[in-house]
Design an enzyme around this catalytic site. Structure first.
Site, PDB file in Angstrom:
ATOM      1  N   HIS A  83       9.529   0.238  -4.284  1.00  0.00           N
ATOM      2  CA  HIS A  83       9.743   1.662  -3.982  1.00  0.00           C
ATOM      3  C   HIS A  83      10.821   2.226  -4.904  1.00  0.00           C
ATOM      4  O   HIS A  83      11.567   3.112  -4.513  1.00  0.00           O
ATOM      5  CB  HIS A  83      10.174   1.876  -2.530  1.00  0.00           C
ATOM      6  CG  HIS A  83       9.213   1.374  -1.516  1.00  0.00           C
ATOM      7  ND1 HIS A  83       9.215   0.084  -1.068  1.00  0.00           N
ATOM      8  CD2 HIS A  83       8.188   1.980  -0.861  1.00  0.00           C
ATOM      9  CE1 HIS A  83       8.243  -0.079  -0.177  1.00  0.00           C
ATOM     10  NE2 HIS A  83       7.613   1.048  -0.038  1.00  0.00           N
ATOM     11  N   GLU A 125      -5.611   4.478  -4.703  1.00  0.00           N
ATOM     12  CA  GLU A 125      -5.051   5.298  -5.774  1.00  0.00           C
ATOM     13  C   GLU A 125      -6.072   5.498  -6.888  1.00  0.00           C
ATOM     14  O   GLU A 125      -6.190   6.594  -7.456  1.00  0.00           O
ATOM     15  CB  GLU A 125      -3.768   4.662  -6.313  1.00  0.00           C
ATOM     16  CG  GLU A 125      -2.589   4.687  -5.330  1.00  0.00           C
ATOM     17  CD  GLU A 125      -2.666   3.658  -4.207  1.00  0.00           C
ATOM     18  OE1 GLU A 125      -3.532   2.755  -4.275  1.00  0.00           O
ATOM     19  OE2 GLU A 125      -1.868   3.735  -3.252  1.00  0.00           O
TER      20      GLU A 125
HETATM   21  C1  TPP Z   1      -0.883   0.335  -3.246  1.00  0.00           C
HETATM   22  C2  TPP Z   1      -0.103   0.973  -2.164  1.00  0.00           C
HETATM   23  N1  TPP Z   1      -0.348   2.255  -1.830  1.00  0.00           N
HETATM   24  C3  TPP Z   1       0.368   2.869  -0.875  1.00  0.00           C
HETATM   25  C4  TPP Z   1       1.356   2.200  -0.191  1.00  0.00           C
HETATM   26  C5  TPP Z   1       2.200   2.915   0.883  1.00  0.00           C
HETATM   27  N2  TPP Z   1       1.856   2.427   2.230  1.00  0.00           N
HETATM   28  C6  TPP Z   1       2.538   1.430   2.815  1.00  0.00           C
HETATM   29  S1  TPP Z   1       1.898   0.996   4.295  1.00  0.00           S
HETATM   30  C7  TPP Z   1       0.680   2.167   4.191  1.00  0.00           C
HETATM   31  C8  TPP Z   1      -0.341   2.295   5.282  1.00  0.00           C
HETATM   32  C9  TPP Z   1      -1.171   1.049   5.459  1.00  0.00           C
HETATM   33  O1  TPP Z   1      -2.015   1.189   6.566  1.00  0.00           O
HETATM   34  P1  TPP Z   1      -2.874  -0.022   7.123  1.00  0.00           P
HETATM   35  O2  TPP Z   1      -3.500  -0.751   5.997  1.00  0.00           O
HETATM   36  O3  TPP Z   1      -3.786   0.504   8.151  1.00  0.00           O
HETATM   37  O4  TPP Z   1      -1.813  -1.026   7.749  1.00  0.00           O
HETATM   38  P2  TPP Z   1      -0.877  -0.804   9.012  1.00  0.00           P
HETATM   39  O5  TPP Z   1       0.393  -0.199   8.504  1.00  0.00           O
HETATM   40  O6  TPP Z   1      -1.590   0.034   9.956  1.00  0.00           O
HETATM   41  O7  TPP Z   1      -0.626  -2.178   9.559  1.00  0.00           O
HETATM   42  C10 TPP Z   1       0.805   2.892   3.003  1.00  0.00           C
HETATM   43  C11 TPP Z   1      -0.067   4.004   2.598  1.00  0.00           C
HETATM   44  C12 TPP Z   1       1.584   0.861  -0.574  1.00  0.00           C
HETATM   45  N3  TPP Z   1       2.515   0.109   0.026  1.00  0.00           N
HETATM   46  N4  TPP Z   1       0.842   0.279  -1.537  1.00  0.00           N
END
Ligand code: TPP
Ligand code: TPP
Ligand code: MG
Ligand code: MG
Lengths: 412, 337, 412, 337
Positions: D129, D60
């Site tokens: 959320h 972000e």
């Molecule tokens: C600071 C923050 N930004 C955005 C999100 C929304 N979000 C939740 S999971 C995710 C994707 C994460 O991907 P990754 O790190 O590859 O983990 P995976 O889900 O593949 O295990 C996002 C963008 C969040 N939870 N926290």
């Protein structure tokens, strides 16, 4: 001056999209047994040459080969297999329960079970894990009660976190499982701090940090690498590269030009890229990294290559952004099937035993669910009393929260 | 008892706690070998060793993040953000993690950390060495926010903060480090030496959190202030001759509301003074609370005297700083209303 | 279980402290001319093998040697020498003026002049620099008015930023010099965004980003590397490693186990480590990186090795934390003396001309100061009117600020 | 005119601006190919290409940082923070950079960017959320903070925000995305279709910033609300039968103070409603302003109905959410006082 053509923005695209099969050749694979195994006291720069290779132990025939063969006790492998199966059954049941609205939300780790389970079995029980939402395998492997897990998922009146968190946001200090945050990456640097505290106190416990490929772009990833390298913190820095971050391919996180393991080397951290669907490789590399940490040799970063087989969460529909049958075509296969094949190949396991184990585990999960549901579900409304909402904001409830609690009570 | 500056008092608090409690650690940018850009940790590394008092990389988010992890592993970290203007990179760790950890884990994990940061203007620091961000912490449930106005309180409150099991934001008005500055920037600097509030015990003591202090009893109006503004308000009372009751909040949140309500109920008038920008500043919460709790006793609108809603300008520092003239004018308006 | 000894925290220590001479052997040096020069379209991983070496052009005798010799026009070198000298005189005069309280604060770049000046002379005038507070050389090299600079420093009534910022926080869009922030590292990612915008708009202008060794630990450094690599942004990512960050040695920022240039490689960015006190190396590498950016070949990261010869700022006293004569013993010497030696060696310059140039430049700086002071200094109180404080918070002054301005005016 | 949900209206605003102005770019996590987790950017990448609408790394701070750099290079970025709960890593770039750039450079550089973020609870999102962080923006001078409560305003305000030369924080109450939710979570979901405020022109129009809307004229008391709470307040008025004048602030800061003062001067009573935690929330500023400007017209203490000062709990969501019952009770207290 030379006439330069106009610049153009490069936006990485995944090698597959709905209707266009994924070309998995972008995944640089090494044959099983091909990558050398440095001594545990390897210098920070000592894995530079192998960081883009892929440490693998299991070959296509399910044999353990090469210098990373952990030569593990088959009993340990069987414990791993059982924990993986239990994790998978748990996920499957909870997906269904979510559709039945018994829980508001769920996240499975289908296809990635070997990593959490394998690392948990390589650590001591009092080493502290700082997981993301996809390492439920750690809790299962460490024997955390399935009923307690489900009570958290159902947000019911026995939920250990009193209904305060979304499902899957477990915590269990007793099982060395740090409270999961909804904010990505924050726990990665905390793990380093926990490990530094171990060093400051002259302890022997180490920390295990977890992050997804997508989340490595967050600031805390960088902080973690910096602090871990500077203070030589006794920590394992795990990156689970499951190729996707919700709808974003790992190239959007910066996986196109360099592996995530390379980030570690760039920070002076011993780093490896490992087949995360190869349970033996997980055991072996985790054990090696833990030994390094515990011997005061500093952090190890491991990029685990795997694939997010399911949807990101129950709120997600991956068919919108990637081919539907992608997992089936993923070159590193299914970690459960691969370990089973190995166990059968070495004569420690059979199809019949596997069948029986599946049945027993399923029954255990079903029984746990039944018990957990008896304490309520979000749908049933049997949850922690609303007045508990004011506890634990501070150690003691301050005057303004007492006033607010009274206001809430007066209302009903 | 010795006479201490606020810097010495703050150092003494850490010294006492480092000595008493092996779990206390102190770190931050330049705090180790050098002893901090304001010298608050001078000598502590030499005394307690580099694994208890050390320098960190320039990564505010990182240093708060490791402090949380350390807290979860039984330590009691005291970290310094070099200037309050630089806490922003740590905001996610402070809000989403330190403040929420106990709650989200239902007490399974906690992070008892103290985050010290020099704040406030009056030193020609320009917009990035002058900010007072307290409202960005008071809005965050789970945090405690504290701001002392003198050496005695600084040590006592810092000891209490380190001993507190909740995360504490400890704001140090840097313009008070070396003397009780009352806003008269054109007069000779007054040192702490000789001031009764600079008489500080060398050993352990603490000043309870959530307790305000009535600095000057009075009947004409109630002044709610903290940090440097306590001294400015005293000057304004002196210079206007208005019999103000000046309350030094000390703990901003959770707050000693009782002392405030008692006073406003008596005086019927209230002026709130802070250096932070006015809009959505902590003064807004104070005004809202006072009118909620003392509505039927109020005889005039509550006034806020605060930093203007602009960044802290460098060359116009004294037109920005809410000095005795501005505060005194508010006293007059409120008592004459 | 194996008995492990208690863990211990490693805290990096500098190789010198007051009373203990610095051992500069930690600086890995390469002989002049020794490092190969890859083609501009080198792949991201193509500088991996040389990233810890040190690109140098000038040898000890002042000769330009090896593949990185820029073969620069002596006139360009002389322009560089003059800009460096002017920067140095400016710094010296302003230090004195600060002691006289004409300005509240000052930061010099003594010993680092070659980097800002050399890069500025390698860029086009409309390329945008995102500097820190130690790249005043860019402004000088680009011909920004010394009087305007000083008016900013004196915060006087002609200060282009209206007295709003601390001295040295210049801005000049017209000179491709982005407004300096007091918050470290923030501009590094902004530079990447600026460069991405160039690519989005099909422009040919590129960006030059600046950061200090200490500040690489900040989040924005990581963001910048990630975004630059992912979108192949046309940007030069400069790291000025002057060995210190206030009182903290570069080891505290993570320079012990790996070079800062290695961070770039770890992110898939072409990266070099360069002698920042070697004006010819600066010109050459800057030109190479600019060419890469402008040809759409993506970002280049450069770690410039140099030494902060003076105090961090006028508020700092380095004798408290490092040996007093450190700069004199720094193996890469003084960039001005080295360039002068080269110019004399190639017959483009003489001691006499140097002497004369110094005199002329000093006179120019003194004259500029006189003029700037005629517009006031912070001490004299001749500053922008207090009511201007309310301008530029928003494009138009909103109602609440008009009220506040009125309140201020009523007061006086 | 078409009937649009709030999601469609927001998408339409970006579509219109992307079409009109080649300098507008849209990006954020999952906003490109996929079209955003709430689908607000669905179809825009296909229409305008991947160099105008694209996915970013999960950073972000990084994405706001590049937006500022792009703004300085002439673009007009519209970025999405996936949930308002995740803006914290970007806070330094927002506060120290976006909000200050024009000021510190005396107008030499500016960053006209719009930061969209879904906020608020009511969707069982738990504590990460569901947050409403508006007060963390209203305290920051240089920022504009906007929160629409319906599709018509959402599009008009978003167009105005994108066209505005100041940085704008655009908060989208996600519980309103698909219908005008009034807090009765146990009743059938009401869709936008058919609602007059869901009649949205397809082309360009804008709703001026700094202008509040009187949603329900009344004489018994003034209600200051925004986002979801506008609908909750209407339900409370309906259910209590109290003749409330409900003001939808729309622009939180800078604020349409005139409309507020006019109303409170008339009614003499005021209730402020927001979903964010109460202490140091934006309601505090509103209360402070109202008592400053309307003191002599006030007949009862101003009340604030807000989220409790705890994180947003998952299972106790509806005990936390300030629903019609709590809001109605405040209406009664304030009118009966
Ligand atoms: C600071 C923050 N930004 C955005 C999100 C929304 N979000 C939740 S999971 C995710 C994707 C994460 O991907 P990754 O790190 O590859 O983990 P995976 O889900 O593949 O295990 C996002 C963008 C969040 N939870 N926290
Ligand atoms: C976010 C932030 N944290 C801390 C500071 C205080 N500070 C100013 S300069 C500095 C040292 C920077 O060192 P380095 O990046 O190496 O640059 P150098 O001064 O050596 O050029 C520090 C800690 C700041 N300005 N901003
Ligand atoms: Mg992933
Ligand atoms: Mg430095």
């Amino acid at each position: 001056m030379t006439p330069y053509p106009p610049l153009r923005l490069h936006v990485p695209e995944p090698p597959g999209r709905p209707g266009r099969e994924t070309d998995f050749s972008y995944l640089k694979l090494s044959p099983a047994g091909a990558v050398r195994r440095p001594p545990v006291d390897v210098r920070p720069s000592g894995t530079e040459d192998i960081v883009d290779q892929l440490v693998r132990v299991l070959d296509d025939d399910g044999r353990a080969v090469g210098p990373w063969d952990p030569k593990a006790d088959p009993q340990l492998l069987l414990a791993g297999l059982r924990a993986m199966l239990k994790t998978r059954f748990l996920d499957a049941r909870m997906l269904v329960a979510q559709r039945q609205k018994k829980l508001s939300f769920y996240m499975q780790c289908l296809g990635e079970e070997a990593i959490g389970v394998g690392q948990a079995l390589s650590l001591r029980p009092d080493d502290m894990c700082f997981p993301t939402y996809r390492q439920q395998g750690i809790l299962v492997a460490r024997g955390y009660s399935l009923v307690d897990m489900m009570c958290q998922l159902f947000s019911n009146e026995r939920d250990p976190v009193k209904g305060r968190q979304l499902p899957v946001m477990y915590t269990s200090r007793r099982h060395g499982f740090f409270s999961i945050s909804g904010n990505l990456a924050t726990q990665y640097i905390q793990a380093v701090g926990w490990a530094m505290a171990s060093a400051i106190r002259g302890d022997t416990r180490i920390a295990s940090a977890w992050i997804g490929d997508g989340s490595t772009a967050e600031a805390d990833f960088h902080s973690a690498l910096t602090f871990a390298a500077v203070y030589r913190a006794p920590v394992i820095l795990n990156i689970v590269n499951n190729q996707w971050a919700i709808s974003s391919f790992q190239g959007i996180a910066g996986g196109e030009a360099a592996s995530f393991a390379a980030r570690g080397v760039g920070n002076g951290i011993v780093s490896l890229r490992v087949d995360g669907n190869d349970f033996l490789a997980v055991l072996s590399v985790s054990g090696w990294a833990a030994e390094r940490a515990r011997r005061g040799l500093g952090p190890t970063l491991v990029e685990w290559t795997t694939y997010r087989a399911g949807a990101h969460s129950t709120s997600d529909d991956p068919s919108k952004y990637r081919p539907a049958d992608d997992w089936g075509r993923f070159p590193l296969g299914d970690p459960v099937a691969r370990l089973k094949k190995h166990l059968v190949a070495i004569g420690a396991w059979s199809d019949g035993e596997h069948e029986a184990a599946m049945k027993a585990i399923e029954a255990e999960v079903v029984a746990a669910q039944k018990e957990a549901e008896s304490h309520g579900t979000l749908a049933s409304g049997l949850v922690h009393d609303a007045s508990t909402m004011f506890d634990d904001v501070y150690r003691d409830i301050p005057a303004h929260l007492l006033r607010q609690r009274r206001e809430l009570e007066d209302l009903s | 008892m010795t006479s201490m500056t606020m810097i010495q008092a703050i150092r003494s608090a850490m010294d006492v706690k480092l000595g008493m409690d092996g779990d206390v650690v102190v770190f931050g940018e330049d705090v180790g070998y050098f002893g901090g850009v304001f010298r608050c940790t001078d000598g502590l590394q030499a005394k307690y060793g580099a694994s208890r008092v050390f320098d960190t990389p320039i990564a505010e988010g990182g240093l708060v993040g490791v402090a949380i992890g350390m807290g979860a592993n039984g330590l009691r970290p005291v970290v310094e953000i070099q200037f309050a203007d630089y806490f922003y990179p740590a905001y996610d760790q402070i809000v989403s993690e330190a403040a929420r950890l106990r709650y989200r884990s239902a007490g399974d994990f906690t992070a008892p950390l103290t985050i010290r940061m020099p704040c406030g203007g009056g030193i020609y620091g320009g917009q990035t060495h002058s900010q007072s961000p307290e409202a960005l912490f008071t809005h965050v449930c789970g945090l405690r926010t504290v701001m002392p106005s003198n050496p005695y309180d600084a040590k006592g409150l810092l000891v209490a903060s380190i001993e507190c099991d909740d995360p504490v934001i400890f704001l140090e008005p840097k313009r008070l480090y070396n003397g009780p500055f009352d806003g008269h920037h054109d007069r000779p600097v007054v040192p702490w030496a000789g001031h009764p509030l600079a008489e500080v015990p060398e050993g352990h003591y603490s000043v309870p959190l959530e307790s305000a202090a009535v600095r000057r009893p009075g009947n004409a109006l109630t002044v709610l202030a903290y940090g440097t503004m306590v001294w400015v308000s005293e000057a304004a009372a002196r210079e206007t001759g208005i019999d103000a009751e000046i309350i030094d909040l000390r703990s901003l949140w959770p707050l000693d509301l009782e002392t405030i309500v008692r006073s406003v109920t008596k005086t019927g008038r209230c002026v709130i003074v802070h250096e932070a920008t006015r809009t959505s500043g902590f003064g807004a919460e104070l005004a809202a609370l006072v009118q909620e709790h003392c509505f039927y006793h109020l005889e005039a609108p509550i006034e806020r005297v605060a930093g203007w809603d602009t960044p802290y300008p460098h060359a116009q520092e004294w037109a920005y700083f809410p000095g005795p003239a501005r505060v005194g004018a508010a006293f007059r308006r409120v008592t004459e209303a």
